[in-house]
Design a protein around this motif. Structure first.
Motif, short mmCIF file in Angstrom:
data_model
loop_
_atom_site.label_atom_id
_atom_site.label_comp_id
_atom_site.label_asym_id
_atom_site.label_seq_id
_atom_site.Cartn_x
_atom_site.Cartn_y
_atom_site.Cartn_z
N ALA A 99 0.81 -1.30 0.19
CA ALA A 99 -0.02 -0.01 0.07
C ALA A 99 0.64 1.14 -0.15
CB ALA A 99 -0.98 -0.11 1.29
N ASP A 100 1.94 1.25 0.70
CA ASP A 100 2.88 2.54 1.05
C ASP A 100 3.41 2.87 -0.33
OD1 ASP A 100 3.40 4.61 2.48
OD2 ASP A 100 5.24 3.86 3.33
N THR A 101 3.82 1.72 -1.05
CA THR A 101 4.55 2.07 -2.15
C THR A 101 3.62 2.26 -3.28
OG1 THR A 101 6.29 0.28 -1.25
CG2 THR A 101 6.42 0.89 -3.95
N TRP A 102 2.39 1.62 -3.26
CA TRP A 102 1.63 2.08 -4.57
C TRP A 102 1.05 3.44 -4.29
CZ3 TRP A 102 1.29 -0.22 -8.71
CH2 TRP A 102 1.24 -1.53 -8.90
N ARG A 103 1.28 4.08 -2.86
CA ARG A 103 0.67 5.38 -2.58
C ARG A 103 1.73 6.42 -3.32
NH1 ARG A 103 1.47 8.70 1.09
NH2 ARG A 103 2.83 7.38 2.28
N HIS A 104 2.93 6.05 -3.40
CA HIS A 104 4.00 6.78 -3.57
C HIS A 104 4.22 6.89 -5.20
CE1 HIS A 104 5.17 7.36 0.40
NE2 HIS A 104 5.96 8.33 0.08
N ILE A 105 3.80 5.67 -5.83
CA ILE A 105 3.86 5.60 -7.11
C ILE A 105 2.81 6.46 -7.86
CG2 ILE A 105 3.17 3.85 -9.17
CD1 ILE A 105 4.92 1.83 -7.65
N ALA A 106 1.56 6.46 -7.15
CA ALA A 106 0.41 7.19 -7.52
C ALA A 106 0.96 8.65 -7.77
CB ALA A 106 -0.73 6.77 -6.82
N ILE A 107 1.54 9.13 -6.48
CA ILE A 107 1.81 10.58 -6.48
C ILE A 107 2.96 10.63 -7.67
CG2 ILE A 107 3.07 12.14 -5.18
CD1 ILE A 107 1.87 10.84 -2.64
N SER A 108 3.77 9.89 -7.86
CA SER A 108 5.09 10.10 -8.66
C SER A 108 4.45 10.33 -10.22
CB SER A 108 5.85 9.17 -8.79
OG SER A 108 6.52 8.88 -7.30
N CYS A 109 3.85 9.12 -10.50
CA CYS A 109 3.22 9.11 -11.77
C CYS A 109 2.19 10.12 -12.35
CB CYS A 109 2.66 7.78 -12.55
SG CYS A 109 1.47 7.42 -12.01
N SER A 110 1.30 10.50 -10.96
CA SER A 110 0.36 11.60 -11.53
C SER A 110 1.01 13.01 -11.42
CB SER A 110 -0.54 11.59 -10.38
OG SER A 110 -0.03 11.99 -9.10
N GLN A 111 2.04 13.30 -10.56
CA GLN A 111 2.90 14.49 -11.10
C GLN A 111 3.52 14.58 -12.32
OE1 GLN A 111 5.76 14.28 -7.37
NE2 GLN A 111 4.16 15.28 -6.16
N ARG A 112 3.90 13.72 -12.90
CA ARG A 112 4.41 13.54 -14.09
C ARG A 112 3.47 13.45 -15.11
NH1 ARG A 112 7.81 9.85 -11.98
NH2 ARG A 112 6.83 8.24 -13.21
N GLY A 113 2.30 13.15 -15.08
CA GLY A 113 1.13 13.11 -15.78
C GLY A 113 1.51 11.86 -16.90
N ASP A 114 2.01 10.74 -16.34
CA ASP A 114 2.10 9.43 -17.24
C ASP A 114 1.64 8.30 -16.76
OD1 ASP A 114 4.00 9.09 -15.20
OD2 ASP A 114 5.86 9.00 -16.80
N CYS A 115 0.73 8.19 -15.97
CA CYS A 115 -0.09 7.17 -15.53
C CYS A 115 -0.46 6.29 -16.23
CB CYS A 115 -0.90 7.34 -14.33
SG CYS A 115 -0.17 8.34 -12.89
N ASP A 116 -0.86 6.76 -17.35
CA ASP A 116 -1.60 6.07 -18.62
C ASP A 116 -0.42 5.30 -19.62
OD1 ASP A 116 -4.21 6.36 -17.70
OD2 ASP A 116 -4.00 8.25 -18.92
N TYR A 117 0.66 5.54 -19.50
CA TYR A 117 1.70 5.04 -20.12
C TYR A 117 1.75 3.47 -20.16
CZ TYR A 117 6.43 3.34 -21.69
OH TYR A 117 7.31 2.63 -22.61
N LYS A 118 1.81 2.89 -21.41
CA LYS A 118 1.94 1.28 -21.55
C LYS A 118 3.06 0.88 -22.31
CE LYS A 118 -2.98 0.10 -21.34
NZ LYS A 118 -4.10 -0.55 -21.93
N TRP A 119 3.94 0.24 -21.81
CA TRP A 119 5.11 -0.39 -22.47
C TRP A 119 4.83 -1.38 -23.38
CZ3 TRP A 119 7.62 -5.11 -23.29
CH2 TRP A 119 8.80 -5.11 -23.49
N PRO A 120 5.22 -1.49 -24.46
CA PRO A 120 6.33 -0.84 -25.21
C PRO A 120 6.07 0.36 -26.00
CG PRO A 120 5.94 -2.84 -26.58
CD PRO A 120 4.62 -2.59 -25.26
N ASN A 121 5.19 1.09 -25.86
CA ASN A 121 4.83 2.14 -26.61
C ASN A 121 5.72 3.25 -26.33
OD1 ASN A 121 2.40 1.13 -27.68
ND2 ASN A 121 1.25 1.61 -25.67
N PRO A 122 6.04 4.14 -26.96
CA PRO A 122 6.72 5.33 -26.85
C PRO A 122 6.27 6.03 -25.67
CG PRO A 122 6.19 5.27 -29.14
CD PRO A 122 5.30 4.35 -28.52
N LEU A 123 7.43 6.40 -24.80
CA LEU A 123 7.09 7.45 -23.68
C LEU A 123 6.36 8.70 -24.13
CD1 LEU A 123 10.46 7.37 -21.67
CD2 LEU A 123 8.32 6.22 -20.98
N PRO A 124 5.23 8.92 -23.23
CA PRO A 124 4.54 10.29 -23.56
C PRO A 124 5.65 11.38 -23.69
CG PRO A 124 4.06 9.32 -21.29
CD PRO A 124 5.14 8.54 -22.01
#
Length: 141
Positions: free
Chosen positions: A116-141
């Protein structure tokens, strides 16, 4: 059998509807998550947003979570200086080491276990960068 208005708003009837919805949800979830990817298949990651819905516990040897492991691996590979992490959907020692490095970078207990704690920090990190919808192996947003 007709359900009266009083019965419809009763706690017992609401509880039965909640249980029925849960059973249906588990049946749907079980049909999509409980499949294991063959060893020679390419693993395409879910988006981090998809994994953040359920926030499965991820650790060495976890089964039936290949898509979320792959999403985690791509998150770690491209954003936290862990370019050596292979995105293969298998949570092994390499992924655990990258998780520890990430946990240290966000000042949480570095245990290599994605809970839970790691997921919470991942959510914060990817939402700050705006790339939570990124799917590998597509190009980075």
């Amino acid at each position: 059998m007709n359900i009266t208005t009083a019965q419809r708003s009763s706690g017992h009837h609401r509880f039965r509807r909640l249980v029925a919805a849960g059973v249906i949800g588990l049946a749907v979830l079980g049909g999509t998550v409980a499949t294991e990817i063959p060893a020679n298949a390419t693993t395409y990651a879910s988006s981090m947003n998809e994994c953040l819905v359920f926030r499965p516990d991820l650790y060495i040897g976890v089964k039936n979570q290949a898509q979320c492991v792959a999403a985690l691996q791509s998150f770690l590979r491209f954003h936290y200086g862990n370019g050596a992490v292979h995105v293969d959907g298998r949570f092994g020692p390499e992924t655990e080491g990258a998780v520890v490095k990430y946990q240290e970078s966000v000042s949480i207990r570095p245990d290599g276990y994605v809970g839970a704690d790691t997921w919470r920090h991942i959510a914060i990190s990817c939402s700050q960068r705006g790339d939570c919808d990124y799917k590998w192996p597509n190009p980075l947003p």
